[in-house]
Design an enzyme around this catalytic site. Sequence first.
Site, PDB file in Angstrom:
ATOM      1  N   SER A  51       0.830  -1.193   0.000  1.00 46.21           N
ATOM      2  CA  SER A  51       0.000   0.000   0.000  1.00 46.21           C
ATOM      3  C   SER A  51       0.869   1.249   0.000  1.00 46.21           C
ATOM      4  CB  SER A  51      -0.913   0.009   1.224  1.00 46.21           C
ATOM      5  OG  SER A  51      -0.126   0.172   2.393  1.00 46.21           O
ATOM      6  N   LYS A  52       0.185   2.361  -0.037  1.00 42.54           N
ATOM      7  CA  LYS A  52       0.838   3.657  -0.160  1.00 42.54           C
ATOM      8  C   LYS A  52       1.921   3.879   0.910  1.00 42.54           C
ATOM      9  CE  LYS A  52       1.253   7.291  -2.445  1.00 42.54           C
ATOM     10  NZ  LYS A  52       1.843   7.163  -3.777  1.00 42.54           N
TER      11      LYS A  52
END
Length: 470
Positions: free
Chosen positions: A245-246
Amino acid sequence: MTVRVRFSPAPSGSLHVGSARTALFNWLYARHTGGTFLLRIEDTDQSRSTDTSAAGIEDTLTWLGLDWDEPVVRQSQRFAEYRAAAEQLLDEGRAYACSCTPEEIKARNEAAVAAGRSPGYDGHCRELSDAERQQLAAEGRPRTLRFRTPETGASTFVDLVRGEVRVEWSTITDFVILRSDGTPLFFLANAVDDLEMRISHVIRGEDLLDSTHRVLAVRAALSPEPPPQFAHLPLIVGPDRAKLSKRHGAVALEEFRAAGYLPDALRNYLALLGWAPEDGRELLDADELVAAFELSRVTHAAAAFDHEKLDWMNGEWIRRLTLPELEAAALPLARARFGETFDLALLRRALALGQGRATTLGALLDQADFLFIPDDQFRVRPDAWAEVTTDRVDEILAAVEAHLEARDWGEPVDLRGVIEALGLKARQAMPAVYTAIEGRRAGLPVFESIELLGRDRSLQRVRAARAQRA
RNA sequence: GCCCCCAUCGUCUAGUGGCCCAGGACGCCGCCCUUUCAAGGCGGUAACGGGGAUUCGAAUUCCCCUGGGGGCACCA
């Protein structure tokens, strides 16, 4: 068998590295087998505007070098067909109308979980009589179509990378195939489209493994034609083994592109996430990947995305570029950083100087920015002087200034004599010179950089540095 | 909670019963080269999750445990 594979991204506007890897494996398989590679945008949710984001995905795939063979299919344009298929399943008794509201289902799900039972549709509307259904319809309740899941037995299929997978039907509850607004869910849309597009192989992420049983069930109800063969790829995770994820850094391919990663490097790296060629080679171009690719060699365990290995690999690919290729790759990034008008010849020389040491084009251009920043805007980076460990900086800069004033500019720059005359080692003195000239403690080789800057600009930098420290 | 998938160095992986006291790559450490830092060259560190079983022999087969991941929506 003729291979026809399709990559089906959600129209999210960008391509997550996981999706990009899936696209790549589909493409590799198609190209390796001489089959057909198709692109189908999954947008069964009408509420989104998908044209722009789909264009972005197409652009990124093209950049990655993944070309497709037939016009792109948009599911949003095919709603009538999905509805017809759903109604057909209803007529045949393979599906039934469900009048439960989302609120009711949610409440019953929560109650089931609280009572220690599994969530999932409880079959509330499964066995209603025609009269009861008409009654519910008359009350204006929503009507979705649910697929009637077998009550006994097991669903099995042979996954091309994992072998046989098996799930008891009793653990799979009746699922919606048509929303109350008449739009389809992807179980239905995929089954219909794969049938119509004559898809022979479906290669996708392991997160979809369980849903394959449902897609296959719908497909079997729709047609006696043999279904596509499925292959599920291991997931790509972050360094902490959680879903990528980010917070793990860049995750969209567009970000890597903007940071100066080459498509060759990304393609190469992504191909090695969950697959390795038999001969153990690591640096492979598109043709070599296609030639060596085998689904049977895909690994089974989730792979962690390693930014450092990607950096190394990107450096390798930068070093393989010819100068014109390097220039072509760097130009868009240079324009974004330095504006539309800058000294192209200077950029070429800077690229040549940095090619052997770069990991990304972005980092390379960062190192070269001192050449393109106008002198009146040039500033030494705030922390640079703090990293210079010698206490004789002023002495060094004075000597360098004197040398640059007096030297013959027809000769290659060489400051070694100047440093030695001060009784200093290069290791001690050079960071001060780098800082004054380039604004940072380390960067492009400074002798050549001084030549690129020329006499006047170089002297100006050294004098500005001395003035700043005075 | 239930179901499914998975398990070799920190990371990506090779390995499908003996060629493995486990090979390669990234990272890390050291040395060399060198106009700082890199890049490059050379060398080094480091793994078969645990327990049973099968076998003359298991990283490789089977079972259990443990651990990790995924799924169970009118998302895809």
